[in-house]
Design a protein around this motif. Structure first.
Motif, PDB file in Angstrom:
ATOM      1  N   VAL A 379      11.173  19.761  38.102  1.00  0.00           N
ATOM      2  CA  VAL A 379      10.173  19.686  37.038  1.00  0.00           C
ATOM      3  C   VAL A 379       9.636  21.070  36.678  1.00  0.00           C
ATOM      4  N   SER A 380      10.374  22.103  37.052  1.00  0.00           N
ATOM      5  CA  SER A 380       9.902  23.467  36.807  1.00  0.00           C
ATOM      6  C   SER A 380       9.759  23.775  35.322  1.00  0.00           C
ATOM      7  N   ARG A 381      10.505  23.038  34.460  1.00  0.00           N
ATOM      8  CA  ARG A 381      10.423  23.254  33.005  1.00  0.00           C
ATOM      9  C   ARG A 381       9.844  22.022  32.306  1.00  0.00           C
ATOM     10  N   SER A 382       9.080  21.233  33.060  1.00  0.00           N
ATOM     11  CA  SER A 382       8.490  20.003  32.510  1.00  0.00           C
ATOM     12  C   SER A 382       6.982  20.132  32.428  1.00  0.00           C
ATOM     13  N   ALA A 383       6.425  19.679  31.313  1.00  0.00           N
ATOM     14  CA  ALA A 383       4.967  19.529  31.241  1.00  0.00           C
ATOM     15  C   ALA A 383       4.559  18.206  31.875  1.00  0.00           C
ATOM     16  N   SER A 384       5.456  17.214  31.764  1.00  0.00           N
ATOM     17  CA  SER A 384       5.207  15.920  32.399  1.00  0.00           C
ATOM     18  C   SER A 384       6.541  15.225  32.629  1.00  0.00           C
ATOM     19  N   PHE A 385       6.518  14.278  33.548  1.00  0.00           N
ATOM     20  CA  PHE A 385       7.714  13.509  33.893  1.00  0.00           C
ATOM     21  C   PHE A 385       7.269  12.098  34.250  1.00  0.00           C
ATOM     22  N   THR A 386       7.932  11.077  33.680  1.00  0.00           N
ATOM     23  CA  THR A 386       7.499   9.694  33.858  1.00  0.00           C
ATOM     24  C   THR A 386       8.675   8.803  34.237  1.00  0.00           C
ATOM     25  N   ILE A 387       8.427   7.921  35.219  1.00  0.00           N
ATOM     26  CA  ILE A 387       9.365   6.846  35.554  1.00  0.00           C
ATOM     27  C   ILE A 387       8.752   5.549  35.054  1.00  0.00           C
ATOM     28  N   HIS A 388       9.507   4.821  34.227  1.00  0.00           N
ATOM     29  CA  HIS A 388       9.068   3.539  33.674  1.00  0.00           C
ATOM     30  C   HIS A 388       9.724   2.427  34.487  1.00  0.00           C
ATOM     31  N   LEU A 389       8.911   1.570  35.095  1.00  0.00           N
ATOM     32  CA  LEU A 389       9.397   0.523  35.997  1.00  0.00           C
ATOM     33  C   LEU A 389       9.105  -0.859  35.434  1.00  0.00           C
ATOM     34  N   ALA A 390       9.898  -1.849  35.879  1.00  0.00           N
ATOM     35  CA  ALA A 390       9.696  -3.242  35.459  1.00  0.00           C
ATOM     36  C   ALA A 390       9.534  -3.335  33.951  1.00  0.00           C
ATOM     37  N   VAL A 391      10.502  -2.731  33.245  1.00  0.00           N
ATOM     38  CA  VAL A 391      10.461  -2.679  31.792  1.00  0.00           C
ATOM     39  C   VAL A 391      11.141  -3.910  31.211  1.00  0.00           C
ATOM     40  N   GLY A 392      10.467  -4.553  30.277  1.00  0.00           N
ATOM     41  CA  GLY A 392      11.007  -5.735  29.622  1.00  0.00           C
ATOM     42  C   GLY A 392       9.921  -6.760  29.402  1.00  0.00           C
ATOM     43  N   GLU A 393      10.204  -7.776  28.585  1.00  0.00           N
ATOM     44  CA  GLU A 393       9.214  -8.817  28.294  1.00  0.00           C
ATOM     45  C   GLU A 393       7.939  -8.207  27.717  1.00  0.00           C
ATOM     46  N   GLY A 394       8.082  -7.048  27.041  1.00  0.00           N
ATOM     47  CA  GLY A 394       6.914  -6.360  26.487  1.00  0.00           C
ATOM     48  C   GLY A 394       6.062  -5.671  27.527  1.00  0.00           C
TER      49      GLY A 394
END
Length: 491
Positions: A379-394
């Motif tokens: 993440v040395s060149r990242s302002a932010s980093f996100t993992i999206h979990l249990a995605v679906g069903e809105g």
């Protein structure tokens, strides 16, 4: 067997069969039926690990406390056993509260808090919490006729008789010891130490440590043990105020690494730190394994954010058991190594370049709700980093790193909740030369995050529809990812 215990055992055996197949977690301990909270009696007995827990079989909310009971050989596969204790005497008629257990001469000794709560003939209200013993064979337990074996009369003058609970029993040589939480004369928490030669007659030794109105009020569920040449005290304070991101409001679990003077029976503690920085973690308890590891389990739920779906006949679960060690004065925790025996269907994605322009990135084979996933992120060149979990069903739940703040945040706002509950919590993290190593465990409703080989943990519940299995990654700036994902299968 008392009629109360017989009724509880009959009920859990009957109603437990009504829970739909596949509804419960796969590798996290859940109750047979009804309500579960604090782990109790985590102990080695006849070559197996027993875990009891605060238990109300008759509904999915807290009620008069029983002790539920399960056992395991490897901390992953659990065998349901009959309810071990029910409130059925004068001294524990309003609850068998938290406690612990130890093996002695082929017997299994349970030590717990009995609760008496009654209105007297003159209209006055009497509440007493006392310490009690039950002895058994791993299935059936008999309460001692000498109960209660410790009352508040043994405490220093001014200590509370109403808040005196959660004994932690252990043996050193031929002597039993127990550390018990109570309120001192100043109205804040203290940990009282007692000793015994037979687990029946107990002598007050000292106040191991006292809150001094510094960390919450009552210190619940103490655990006190040696680890890597140090001594560790874990307590769960009530009514605690937040202090930045290190602690949060309400019910916390904190630990102190220090030294123990056995002659003076006193503990010299270091700095207080959170055990777990997530939304749902309380009252951890540990056991020493046959091969010398110290393993901890906690209640994976929160007193202040009840989320259990209305149609569930059960509520509550335990965290994955975690191996503990001390590193640079801090408590390090990682999932027990036995979990790796249940890994299947490895999917590996190396050198994945993630950019802001890509938006949210999905990867072939990286999805699911019952898994063990390792993510190494540059993440040395990242302002932010996100993992999206249990995605679906809105729905989705996110775990996000923000470089400027130096934080990780869990956000379950869009996880499918239909109530206005607390949904975000953050913790400070350190990168290692611009890199983060994350281990994520998902088990249907659980999200357990371990950062940088166990330096920090963050545990939270999500009751997202199980059909929502998507996982994706996004960032601001650029991130390079190495990902290894396993399904966890108990055959």
């Amino acid at each position: 067997m008392s009629s109360n215990l017989d009724r509880a055992r009959s009920y859990e055996g009957k109603v437990g069969k009504q829970i739909p197949d596949g509804q419960k977690c796969v590798f996290h301990l859940t109750p047979e039926v009804g309500w579960m909270n604090d782990p109790n009696g985590f102990s080695l007995y006849r070559g197996e690990y027993h875990l009891f827990y605060q238990y109300h079989p008759y509904s999915s909310v807290w009620g008069p406390m029983h002790w539920g009971h399960q056992k395991t050989r490897d901390f992953i596969k659990w065998e349901q056993l009959p309810c071990a204790l029910a409130p059925d005497t004068e001294y524990d008629g309003q609850g068998c509260f938290s406690g612990s257990a130890v093996e002695h001469e082929g017997k299994h000794i349970l030590m717990y808090t009995g609760v008496l709560d009654r209105v007297e003939a003159d209209g006055s209200h009497t509440i007493r919490q006392t310490q009690c013993i039950a002895v058994g064979d791993g299935v059936n337990y008999e309460k001692l006729s000498a109960n209660p074996v410790i009352t508040a009369d043994a405490l220093p003058e001014g200590s509370s008789g109403e808040d005196f609970r959660d004994p932690r029993i252990w043996k050193e040589g031929n002597t039993f010891y127990t550390a018990v939480g109570s309120l001192g004369s100043d109205g804040s928490g203290q940990i009282a130490l007692f000793s015994s030669q037979d687990a029946e007659e107990w002598r007050f030794e000292s106040i191991l440590d006292a809150n001094g109105k510094r960390y919450g009020k009552m210190w619940e569920c103490p655990d006190f043990f040696p680890l890597d040449g140090k001594q560790v005290l874990i307590v769960s304070p009530q009514f605690m105020r937040a202090e930045g991101l290190e602690f949060h409001n309400g019910n916390n679990s904190i630990y102190f690494v220090g030294t123990y003077d056995r002659e003076k029976r006193s503990f010299l503690r270091g700095e207080a730190r959170s055990v777990d920085c997530g939304l749902d973690f309380y009252a951890p308890q540990t056991v020493e394994t046959e091969d010398g590891r110290r393993v901890m389990v906690g209640w994976l739920q929160s007193w202040d954010n009840y989320m259990t779906p209305e149609d569930f006949l059960w509520s509550g679960m335990m965290t994955i058991p975690r191996e503990l060690e001390i590193r640079e004065g801090r408590l390090i925790q990682n999932p027990v190594r036995e979990l790796e025996n249940y890994r299947q269907k490895e999917v590996s994605c190396k050198g994945i370049r993630l950019s802001e322009q890509q938006g949210s990135l999905e990867l072939d084979g990286i999805r699911g709700r019952v898994l063990d996933m390792i993510v190494e992120a540059d993440v040395s060149r990242s302002a932010s980093f996100t993992i999206h979990l249990a995605v679906g069903e809105g729905c989705e739940t996110t775990i996000s790193y923000e470089k400027e703040k130096g934080t990780f945040t869990t956000d379950r706002t869009c996880s499918g909740l239909k109530k206005d509950l607390l949904c975000t919590r953050s913790m400070y993290v350190d990168t290692k030369e611009g890199k983060l190593k994350l281990r994520l465990l998902l088990d249907k409703y659980t999200v357990e995050l371990f950062v940088n080989d166990g330096e920090q943990a963050m545990t939270s519940l999500i009751y997202t529809p199980l059909e929502a299995e998507g996982i994706s990654f996004s960032c601001k700036g650029e991130t390079v990812l190495d990902i290894t994902k396993y399904e966890i299968v108990l055959s």
